[in-house]
Design a protein around this motif. Structure first.
Motif, PDB file in Angstrom:
ATOM      1  N   ILE A 275       0.822  -1.204   0.000  1.00  0.00           N
ATOM      2  CA  ILE A 275       0.000   0.000   0.000  1.00  0.00           C
ATOM      3  C   ILE A 275       0.861   1.262   0.000  1.00  0.00           C
ATOM      4  O   ILE A 275       1.999   1.263   0.460  1.00  0.00           O
ATOM      5  CB  ILE A 275      -0.960   0.048   1.203  1.00  0.00           C
ATOM      6  CG1 ILE A 275      -0.184   0.019   2.529  1.00  0.00           C
ATOM      7  CG2 ILE A 275      -1.969  -1.081   1.151  1.00  0.00           C
ATOM      8  CD1 ILE A 275      -1.025   0.354   3.736  1.00  0.00           C
ATOM      9  N   ASP A 276       0.255   2.329  -0.508  1.00  0.00           N
ATOM     10  CA  ASP A 276       0.853   3.657  -0.475  1.00  0.00           C
ATOM     11  C   ASP A 276      -0.269   4.657  -0.258  1.00  0.00           C
ATOM     12  O   ASP A 276      -1.365   4.509  -0.806  1.00  0.00           O
ATOM     13  CB  ASP A 276       1.581   3.972  -1.790  1.00  0.00           C
ATOM     14  CG  ASP A 276       2.121   5.388  -1.797  1.00  0.00           C
ATOM     15  OD1 ASP A 276       2.886   5.738  -0.888  1.00  0.00           O
ATOM     16  OD2 ASP A 276       1.752   6.149  -2.705  1.00  0.00           O
TER      17      ASP A 276
ATOM     18  N   ILE B 295      -1.648  -5.648  -5.494  1.00  0.00           N
ATOM     19  CA  ILE B 295      -1.757  -7.039  -5.069  1.00  0.00           C
ATOM     20  C   ILE B 295      -1.007  -7.869  -6.102  1.00  0.00           C
ATOM     21  O   ILE B 295      -1.424  -7.946  -7.261  1.00  0.00           O
ATOM     22  CB  ILE B 295      -3.220  -7.486  -4.958  1.00  0.00           C
ATOM     23  CG1 ILE B 295      -3.968  -6.568  -3.985  1.00  0.00           C
ATOM     24  CG2 ILE B 295      -3.297  -8.948  -4.511  1.00  0.00           C
ATOM     25  CD1 ILE B 295      -5.465  -6.699  -4.045  1.00  0.00           C
ATOM     26  N   ILE B 296       0.096  -8.464  -5.680  1.00  0.00           N
ATOM     27  CA  ILE B 296       0.932  -9.240  -6.592  1.00  0.00           C
ATOM     28  C   ILE B 296       0.721 -10.714  -6.280  1.00  0.00           C
ATOM     29  O   ILE B 296       0.922 -11.157  -5.149  1.00  0.00           O
ATOM     30  CB  ILE B 296       2.418  -8.855  -6.469  1.00  0.00           C
ATOM     31  CG1 ILE B 296       2.592  -7.358  -6.753  1.00  0.00           C
ATOM     32  CG2 ILE B 296       3.262  -9.706  -7.414  1.00  0.00           C
ATOM     33  CD1 ILE B 296       4.001  -6.850  -6.612  1.00  0.00           C
TER      34      ILE B 296
ATOM     35  N   LYS C 273       4.888 -18.578 -17.839  1.00  0.00           N
ATOM     36  CA  LYS C 273       4.910 -17.259 -18.490  1.00  0.00           C
ATOM     37  C   LYS C 273       6.026 -16.368 -17.957  1.00  0.00           C
ATOM     38  O   LYS C 273       6.215 -15.256 -18.445  1.00  0.00           O
ATOM     39  CB  LYS C 273       3.574 -16.554 -18.292  1.00  0.00           C
ATOM     40  CG  LYS C 273       2.422 -17.233 -18.977  1.00  0.00           C
ATOM     41  CD  LYS C 273       1.144 -16.451 -18.779  1.00  0.00           C
ATOM     42  CE  LYS C 273      -0.030 -17.120 -19.467  1.00  0.00           C
ATOM     43  NZ  LYS C 273      -1.271 -16.383 -19.257  1.00  0.00           N
ATOM     44  N   ASP C 274       6.758 -16.832 -16.907  1.00  0.00           N
ATOM     45  CA  ASP C 274       7.818 -16.044 -16.289  1.00  0.00           C
ATOM     46  C   ASP C 274       7.278 -14.680 -15.859  1.00  0.00           C
ATOM     47  O   ASP C 274       7.882 -13.641 -16.120  1.00  0.00           O
ATOM     48  CB  ASP C 274       8.997 -15.890 -17.266  1.00  0.00           C
ATOM     49  CG  ASP C 274      10.335 -15.841 -16.536  1.00  0.00           C
ATOM     50  OD1 ASP C 274      10.417 -16.345 -15.409  1.00  0.00           O
ATOM     51  OD2 ASP C 274      11.288 -15.291 -17.117  1.00  0.00           O
ATOM     52  N   SER C 275       6.101 -14.707 -15.200  1.00  0.00           N
ATOM     53  CA  SER C 275       5.414 -13.458 -14.896  1.00  0.00           C
ATOM     54  C   SER C 275       4.642 -13.521 -13.577  1.00  0.00           C
ATOM     55  O   SER C 275       4.474 -14.582 -12.989  1.00  0.00           O
ATOM     56  CB  SER C 275       4.444 -13.126 -16.028  1.00  0.00           C
ATOM     57  OG  SER C 275       3.432 -14.121 -16.093  1.00  0.00           O
ATOM     58  N   TYR C 276       4.185 -12.355 -13.153  1.00  0.00           N
ATOM     59  CA  TYR C 276       3.345 -12.207 -11.968  1.00  0.00           C
ATOM     60  C   TYR C 276       2.059 -11.490 -12.362  1.00  0.00           C
ATOM     61  O   TYR C 276       2.104 -10.476 -13.065  1.00  0.00           O
ATOM     62  CB  TYR C 276       4.037 -11.337 -10.918  1.00  0.00           C
ATOM     63  CG  TYR C 276       5.190 -11.981 -10.216  1.00  0.00           C
ATOM     64  CD1 TYR C 276       5.002 -12.687  -9.038  1.00  0.00           C
ATOM     65  CD2 TYR C 276       6.478 -11.861 -10.714  1.00  0.00           C
ATOM     66  CE1 TYR C 276       6.073 -13.269  -8.375  1.00  0.00           C
ATOM     67  CE2 TYR C 276       7.560 -12.443 -10.059  1.00  0.00           C
ATOM     68  CZ  TYR C 276       7.338 -13.140  -8.893  1.00  0.00           C
ATOM     69  OH  TYR C 276       8.397 -13.708  -8.246  1.00  0.00           O
ATOM     70  N   PRO C 277       0.895 -11.969 -11.875  1.00  0.00           N
ATOM     71  CA  PRO C 277      -0.331 -11.195 -12.068  1.00  0.00           C
ATOM     72  C   PRO C 277      -0.365 -10.074 -11.024  1.00  0.00           C
ATOM     73  O   PRO C 277       0.000 -10.284  -9.863  1.00  0.00           O
ATOM     74  CB  PRO C 277      -1.443 -12.221 -11.814  1.00  0.00           C
ATOM     75  CG  PRO C 277      -0.828 -13.211 -10.877  1.00  0.00           C
ATOM     76  CD  PRO C 277       0.641 -13.249 -11.233  1.00  0.00           C
ATOM     77  N   ILE C 278      -0.774  -8.889 -11.435  1.00  0.00           N
ATOM     78  CA  ILE C 278      -0.801  -7.734 -10.537  1.00  0.00           C
ATOM     79  C   ILE C 278      -2.147  -7.041 -10.670  1.00  0.00           C
ATOM     80  O   ILE C 278      -2.627  -6.811 -11.786  1.00  0.00           O
ATOM     81  CB  ILE C 278       0.324  -6.734 -10.876  1.00  0.00           C
ATOM     82  CG1 ILE C 278       1.693  -7.416 -10.813  1.00  0.00           C
ATOM     83  CG2 ILE C 278       0.269  -5.513  -9.957  1.00  0.00           C
ATOM     84  CD1 ILE C 278       2.823  -6.586 -11.387  1.00  0.00           C
ATOM     85  N   ILE C 279      -2.743  -6.691  -9.543  1.00  0.00           N
ATOM     86  CA  ILE C 279      -3.964  -5.879  -9.535  1.00  0.00           C
ATOM     87  C   ILE C 279      -3.621  -4.585  -8.810  1.00  0.00           C
ATOM     88  O   ILE C 279      -3.063  -4.597  -7.708  1.00  0.00           O
ATOM     89  CB  ILE C 279      -5.122  -6.594  -8.813  1.00  0.00           C
ATOM     90  CG1 ILE C 279      -5.475  -7.888  -9.542  1.00  0.00           C
ATOM     91  CG2 ILE C 279      -6.341  -5.675  -8.714  1.00  0.00           C
ATOM     92  CD1 ILE C 279      -6.479  -8.760  -8.813  1.00  0.00           C
ATOM     93  N   ARG C 280      -3.955  -3.473  -9.447  1.00  0.00           N
ATOM     94  CA  ARG C 280      -3.733  -2.161  -8.823  1.00  0.00           C
ATOM     95  C   ARG C 280      -5.100  -1.534  -8.553  1.00  0.00           C
ATOM     96  O   ARG C 280      -5.914  -1.387  -9.464  1.00  0.00           O
ATOM     97  CB  ARG C 280      -2.931  -1.253  -9.735  1.00  0.00           C
ATOM     98  CG  ARG C 280      -2.668   0.109  -9.105  1.00  0.00           C
ATOM     99  CD  ARG C 280      -1.903   1.013 -10.024  1.00  0.00           C
ATOM    100  NE  ARG C 280      -1.493   2.233  -9.343  1.00  0.00           N
ATOM    101  CZ  ARG C 280      -0.944   3.255  -9.960  1.00  0.00           C
ATOM    102  NH1 ARG C 280      -0.726   3.209 -11.256  1.00  0.00           N
ATOM    103  NH2 ARG C 280      -0.608   4.328  -9.283  1.00  0.00           N
ATOM    104  N   LYS C 281      -5.334  -1.196  -7.283  1.00  0.00           N
ATOM    105  CA  LYS C 281      -6.575  -0.535  -6.887  1.00  0.00           C
ATOM    106  C   LYS C 281      -6.217   0.844  -6.350  1.00  0.00           C
ATOM    107  O   LYS C 281      -5.332   0.975  -5.515  1.00  0.00           O
ATOM    108  CB  LYS C 281      -7.289  -1.332  -5.802  1.00  0.00           C
ATOM    109  CG  LYS C 281      -7.750  -2.700  -6.265  1.00  0.00           C
ATOM    110  CD  LYS C 281      -8.444  -3.433  -5.146  1.00  0.00           C
ATOM    111  CE  LYS C 281      -8.908  -4.800  -5.618  1.00  0.00           C
ATOM    112  NZ  LYS C 281      -9.622  -5.522  -4.548  1.00  0.00           N
ATOM    113  N   THR C 282      -6.924   1.849  -6.850  1.00  0.00           N
ATOM    114  CA  THR C 282      -6.636   3.220  -6.475  1.00  0.00           C
ATOM    115  C   THR C 282      -7.899   3.907  -5.971  1.00  0.00           C
ATOM    116  O   THR C 282      -8.972   3.737  -6.547  1.00  0.00           O
ATOM    117  CB  THR C 282      -6.097   4.015  -7.684  1.00  0.00           C
ATOM    118  OG1 THR C 282      -4.959   3.330  -8.212  1.00  0.00           O
ATOM    119  CG2 THR C 282      -5.702   5.419  -7.311  1.00  0.00           C
TER     120      THR C 282
END
Length: 128
Positions: A33-34, A48-49, A56-65
């Motif tokens: 959080i920020d 949220i990572i 896929k060599d990746s991370y799903p990320i959700i950004r809530k503002t």
């Protein structure tokens, strides 16, 4: 004999660098959080990572503002937004690159912080 010692040293160095990457990757999943407040607005940001996807060599990320304008010293209506990102793991730099918006996310496990550009987020849950 010197060749064997050199080879053994290189193998140990390679294993050590892989361990560091795995430790960092075990820290990454979680919620960060920020919060920022100024004279004219206040905002809260949550990242949220999810867990690492090895295929896929990746991370799903959700950004809530959440964002609120401040006018005449009074807070206005709270506005919300959410985005889904796919972050590509860069093992060399130990960071996640988000191609959708050309952002780079850097991690600092010792202080429980990630940087998204110049914005600092604190880890509040998940991972190690």
């Amino acid at each position: 004999m010197k060749t064997k010692m050199l080879f053994l040293s290189l193998c140990l160095a390679a294993l050590w660098s892989c361990k560091g990457s795995k430790d960092l990757q075990s820290f990454i999943p979680g919620t960060y959080i920020d919060y920022a407040r100024g004279e004219y607005s206040e905002s809260s940001d949550t990242l949220i990572i999810g867990e690492f996807n090895e295929i896929k060599d990746s991370y799903p990320i959700i950004r809530k503002t959440g964002f609120r304008r401040i006018g005449d010293g009074k807070p206005g209506r709270l506005e919300h937004a959410a985005e889904k990102w796919l972050g590509i793991w860069d093992g060399e730099s130990g960071s996640i690159q988000v191609p959708k918006n050309s952002k780079i996310i850097s991690f600092y496990p010792d202080s429980g912080v990630l940087l998204l550009g110049t914005r600092e987020y604190r880890k509040i849950a998940g991972g190690n």
